[in-house]
Design an enzyme around this catalytic site. Structure first.
Site, PDB file in Angstrom:
ATOM      1  N   GLY A  53      41.922  37.418 -50.930  1.00 21.96           N
ATOM      2  CA  GLY A  53      42.475  38.725 -50.581  1.00 21.96           C
ATOM      3  C   GLY A  53      42.275  39.125 -49.137  1.00 21.96           C
ATOM      4  N   HIS A  54      41.617  38.293 -48.324  1.00 20.87           N
ATOM      5  CA  HIS A  54      41.278  38.685 -46.942  1.00 20.87           C
ATOM      6  C   HIS A  54      41.566  37.535 -45.987  1.00 20.87           C
ATOM      7  CE1 HIS A  54      38.770  40.232 -43.586  1.00 20.87           C
ATOM      8  NE2 HIS A  54      38.942  41.401 -44.171  1.00 20.87           N
ATOM      9  N   PHE A  55      42.590  37.234 -45.599  1.00 22.06           N
ATOM     10  CA  PHE A  55      43.934  37.682 -45.931  1.00 22.06           C
ATOM     11  C   PHE A  55      44.676  36.449 -46.422  1.00 22.06           C
ATOM     12  CE2 PHE A  55      42.323  40.318 -42.483  1.00 22.06           C
ATOM     13  CZ  PHE A  55      42.452  41.581 -43.012  1.00 22.06           C
TER      14      PHE A  55
END
EC number: 4.2.1.59
Length: 155
Positions: A53-55
């Site tokens: 999720g990052h990124f």
């Protein structure tokens, strides 16, 4: 670092730190000079859970996790000098972060070198100068303040 070099592998790290996957962020201690400083290593893999999720399109290690890795190196320096009386119930906490700066992204495939130097100990608080580097370039730096607390419940 200097004269007395102590090298800690992952097995010794696991005896000193309570952290486990996915938050254990030190893979090896390259150098440790008691009462002075520590140089540790974090291999940054695309398999780290935070990269989902990052990124997703350009994975970057979150800055707070770089600071956490530096704090874990500081804990190893502290615990290598002063073994906790009750390791099962002893935790190492951040109590302050000053002057945190992020200079370059840390990406999958990087080797993050964690350099932590002891500055002082006053009233139960350790203060450290911490610098994280990739390929000899500063990725992040901060002054860290940490303390040791004993809990009444084993993890």
């Amino acid at each position: 670092m200097s004269t007395e070099k102590i090298n800690l592998d992952i097995h010794k790290i696991l005896t000193l730190l309570p952290h486990r996957y996915p938050i254990l962020l030190v893979d090896r201690v390259l150098e440790l000079e008691p009462h002075k400083g520590i140089k540790a290593l974090k291999n940054v893999s695309i398999n780290e859970p935070y990269f989902q999720g990052h990124f997703p399109k350009r994975p970057v290690m979150p800055g707070v996790l770089i600071l956490e890795a530096l704090a874990q190196a500081a804990a190893l320096l502290t615990f290598s000098e002063e073994q906790p009386k009750d390791p099962e119930n002893t935790l190492y906490y951040f109590v302050g972060i000053d002057g945190a700066r992020f200079k370059r992204p840390v990406e999958p495939g990087d080797q993050l070198i964690l350099n932590v130097t002891f500055e002082r100990y006053i009233r139960g608080i350790w203060k450290f100068k911490a610098v994280a580097e990739v390929d000899g370039k500063v990725a992040a730096e901060a002054e860290l303040m940490c303390t040791v607390k004993t809990t009444d419940v084993a993890p």
